[in-house]
Design a protein around this motif. Sequence first.
Motif, PDB file in Angstrom:
ATOM      1  N   PRO A   2       0.776  -1.238   0.000  1.00 55.40           N
ATOM      2  CA  PRO A   2       0.000   0.000   0.000  1.00 55.40           C
ATOM      3  C   PRO A   2       0.809   1.291   0.000  1.00 55.40           C
ATOM      4  N   LEU A   3       0.053   2.326  -0.289  1.00 52.45           N
ATOM      5  CA  LEU A   3       0.550   3.692  -0.199  1.00 52.45           C
ATOM      6  C   LEU A   3      -0.157   4.362   0.968  1.00 52.45           C
ATOM      7  N   PRO A 117      -3.699  -0.931  -2.552  1.00 49.65           N
ATOM      8  CA  PRO A 117      -4.547  -0.074  -1.713  1.00 49.65           C
ATOM      9  C   PRO A 117      -3.801   1.171  -1.233  1.00 49.65           C
ATOM     10  N   HIS A 118      -4.581   2.109  -0.720  1.00 44.43           N
ATOM     11  CA  HIS A 118      -3.988   3.310  -0.142  1.00 44.43           C
ATOM     12  C   HIS A 118      -4.872   3.764   1.013  1.00 44.43           C
ATOM     13  N   CYS A 119      -4.334   4.636   1.846  1.00 44.93           N
ATOM     14  CA  CYS A 119      -5.129   5.292   2.881  1.00 44.93           C
ATOM     15  C   CYS A 119      -4.506   6.648   3.165  1.00 44.93           C
ATOM     16  N   LEU A 165      -9.888   7.219   5.525  1.00 44.30           N
ATOM     17  CA  LEU A 165      -9.235   8.344   6.201  1.00 44.30           C
ATOM     18  C   LEU A 165      -9.167   8.079   7.695  1.00 44.30           C
ATOM     19  N   PHE A 166      -7.974   8.258   8.260  1.00 43.69           N
ATOM     20  CA  PHE A 166      -7.766   8.120   9.698  1.00 43.69           C
ATOM     21  C   PHE A 166      -7.350   9.480  10.257  1.00 43.69           C
ATOM     22  N   VAL A 167      -8.166  10.025  11.143  1.00 43.49           N
ATOM     23  CA  VAL A 167      -7.915  11.340  11.720  1.00 43.49           C
ATOM     24  C   VAL A 167      -7.401  11.162  13.145  1.00 43.49           C
ATOM     25  N   TRP A 180      -4.054  -1.656   9.293  1.00 39.74           N
ATOM     26  CA  TRP A 180      -3.658  -2.958   8.726  1.00 39.74           C
ATOM     27  C   TRP A 180      -4.785  -3.549   7.885  1.00 39.74           C
ATOM     28  N   ASP A 181      -5.981  -3.524   8.428  1.00 43.55           N
ATOM     29  CA  ASP A 181      -7.129  -4.073   7.699  1.00 43.55           C
ATOM     30  C   ASP A 181      -7.399  -3.301   6.416  1.00 43.55           C
ATOM     31  N   SER A 182      -7.203  -1.990   6.464  1.00 44.40           N
ATOM     32  CA  SER A 182      -7.562  -1.142   5.327  1.00 44.40           C
ATOM     33  C   SER A 182      -6.579  -1.217   4.176  1.00 44.40           C
ATOM     34  N   VAL A 183      -5.291  -1.358   4.489  1.00 45.41           N
ATOM     35  CA  VAL A 183      -4.311  -1.274   3.409  1.00 45.41           C
ATOM     36  C   VAL A 183      -3.527  -2.568   3.163  1.00 45.41           C
TER      37      VAL A 183
END
Length: 291
Positions: A2-3, A117-119, A165-167, A180-183
């Motif tokens: 991922p990125l 994937p990216h986030c 998006l994680f704020v 981890w789950d997202s990317v």
Amino acid sequence: MPLVILSGLPTSGKTTRAQELKTFFETRLAAQAQAQDDPSAPKTKDYRIHIVNDESLNLNKHVSYNTAADEKKARGALMSAVERLLSKDDIVIVDSLNYIKGFRYQLYCVARAIGTPHCVVFCACIPDRARAWNKESGAYPETIFEELVVRFEEPDSRTRWDSPLFVMVPEDKLPEDQIWDSVILKKAPPPNMSTVVRVVKETNYLYEFDQTTQNVIQAILDAQKSGDPTKQIKAPLSSILLQLPPTRLVTLSELRRLRRQFTSINKMHTLLDMTRVAEGFVEYLNQNLNA
């Protein structure tokens, strides 16, 4: 792999988060490798983890943000590094301001084009706190800091290039499992019309590509000269309407810049036919002109 795109005000804690992310990925990947105690099981890949930032590119914050031209060069160097390093065997953490939503969209396109994937990790920090940290560290000259704060475009989870998006505020712990789950576990979305690529098969592809994108630009210029009140243009070969910005005219230099970017993504590949080239370019313009 991922990125991960960090975004935030100057001196808002992005580099600290980048180091936390790098340590987390290294630890989690090492634990997975050790868990493979079956000798016959395939070995875990040795994924490479990269942090791309001003320091790694030898960019001086006191110089790289002085003028629009200096910023453009800095963003170009950053984009080139991401394009060079990102692959399905590399994790790239972009530790930079990334304060322009159009630039975050370009990074998103790079990730999507290669199917990874990216986030986005938004280091939320009130300006007064970031200002105090900047005064203490001397990272940015005061005038440059204030200009960057004014121009900052906050990530928005409603746009696909800023999602997931994680704020996080400085006191928050890194949401390791969610990232981890997202990317890592998430399957990358399929490339869209403006990033999908195929191997070149037509000897005249580049010529036709050049003519098709130039015809789209000419349609925009002609519509602006005629004072088209709808701001929607039917470009040649495209069934997708081109939506112009409602409050300003688009300059030829801006259109040429976006055309160069689109060409850079697709110049070594074919989108099957010129209809898809035209529609891909229109989609790319819609995203960037109205970002």
